[in-house]
Design an enzyme around this catalytic site. Sequence first.
Site, PDB file in Angstrom:
ATOM      1  N   ASP A  45       0.903  -1.092  -0.043  1.00 18.45           N
ATOM      2  CA  ASP A  45       0.038   0.174   0.040  1.00 18.45           C
ATOM      3  C   ASP A  45       0.878   1.305   0.074  1.00 18.45           C
ATOM      4  OD1 ASP A  45       1.031  -0.082   2.483  1.00 18.45           O
ATOM      5  OD2 ASP A  45      -1.222  -0.228   3.614  1.00 18.45           O
ATOM      6  N   SER A  46       2.260   0.961   0.082  1.00 20.04           N
ATOM      7  CA  SER A  46       3.090   2.096  -0.296  1.00 20.04           C
ATOM      8  C   SER A  46       3.133   2.830  -1.492  1.00 20.04           C
ATOM      9  CB  SER A  46       4.611   1.629   0.000  1.00 20.04           C
ATOM     10  OG  SER A  46       4.809   0.680  -1.007  1.00 20.04           O
ATOM     11  N   ASP A  84      -0.596  -6.355   0.202  1.00 20.89           N
ATOM     12  CA  ASP A  84      -0.968  -5.689   1.405  1.00 20.89           C
ATOM     13  C   ASP A  84      -2.535  -5.495   1.414  1.00 20.89           C
ATOM     14  OD1 ASP A  84       1.370  -5.131   2.640  1.00 20.89           O
ATOM     15  OD2 ASP A  84       1.442  -2.976   1.809  1.00 20.89           O
ATOM     16  N   LYS A 113      -0.555  -9.524   3.324  1.00 19.28           N
ATOM     17  CA  LYS A 113       0.540  -9.105   4.458  1.00 19.28           C
ATOM     18  C   LYS A 113      -0.492  -8.162   5.159  1.00 19.28           C
ATOM     19  CE  LYS A 113       3.513  -6.173   3.850  1.00 19.28           C
ATOM     20  NZ  LYS A 113       3.261  -4.738   4.656  1.00 19.28           N
ATOM     21  N   GLU A 115      -0.522  -5.378   8.738  1.00 19.88           N
ATOM     22  CA  GLU A 115      -0.015  -4.695   9.726  1.00 19.88           C
ATOM     23  C   GLU A 115      -0.877  -4.895  10.969  1.00 19.88           C
ATOM     24  OE1 GLU A 115       0.869  -0.714   8.687  1.00 19.88           O
ATOM     25  OE2 GLU A 115       1.180  -1.165   6.841  1.00 19.88           O
ATOM     26  N   GLU A 182       9.335  -3.988  10.428  1.00 17.69           N
ATOM     27  CA  GLU A 182       9.917  -2.652  10.022  1.00 17.69           C
ATOM     28  C   GLU A 182      10.138  -1.572  11.099  1.00 17.69           C
ATOM     29  OE1 GLU A 182       8.132   0.994   7.288  1.00 17.69           O
ATOM     30  OE2 GLU A 182       7.061  -0.680   7.405  1.00 17.69           O
TER      31      GLU A 182
END
Length: 264
Positions: A45-46, A84, A113, A115, A182
């Site tokens: 999502d970066s 993501d 993935k 978070e 991270e």
Amino acid sequence: MLDKKMSIATLKAKKGIEKITAITAYDALMARIFDGEVDVILVGDSLKMSFGGENETLGASMQEMIYHTKAVCKGAKHSFIIADMPFGSYATPNMALKNALRFYKNTAADALKLEVGIDKLPVVKVLCEEGIAVMAHIGLKPQFMRFDGGFKIKGKDEVESQELIEAAVAFQEAGVFGILIEGVKSESGARITQALEIPTIGIGAGVECDGQILVWSDAFGFFDEFKPKFVRRYCDGKAILKDAIRAYAKDVKSQAFPQAQESY
């Protein structure tokens, strides 16, 4: 160069033997270039920051992530593809399962993935129990930067380090195949990695992680407004393209392009 499709089994087998290589990609073009040269391609999502020009990742939607994941899957046939799940798409176990299945049904992603903190353990368990390959993202979590008051390094002391280790072990027991770490102190990154049987991939988490990942536009010099400490630039891609576009514009204006060999 990979000669066959990367698998979870192969990624797990690399732990402690060979470092895992990973990079982000958001489209088929870059995926084709990176395919097979790295073990893992992350559709992060970066993309909202490096691709969309925003200053955070929170705006990514399911529709956007599915679109870009489909594109990357079309371009990459050998690297393992992780996508993501965007902010707000896995707030509850039921919501997470619904959106994860949407990902799996509409893309060829190999894994998802999330978070997560320890509070999201029920979410992770539900996905793993349904046979969805999950990578847990711990430490600095960009989706939570507003809650945290910015991008802040984690694992700075014994208490934080132990909390991260306990969370990572809990996610391992829940069934995740790997952990992305991270923005944590190197010592904490090493301790987390040593505490696990599954591989870790680090970004700003020290050399002891089982692998490393960077955002491609950071690694190849296309984004130079800000450079995190953990980034190494392998080329000045922005300057290379600037020179190329200027040469093209000059040739067009001077009528040096197109010439006979470039005309029908």
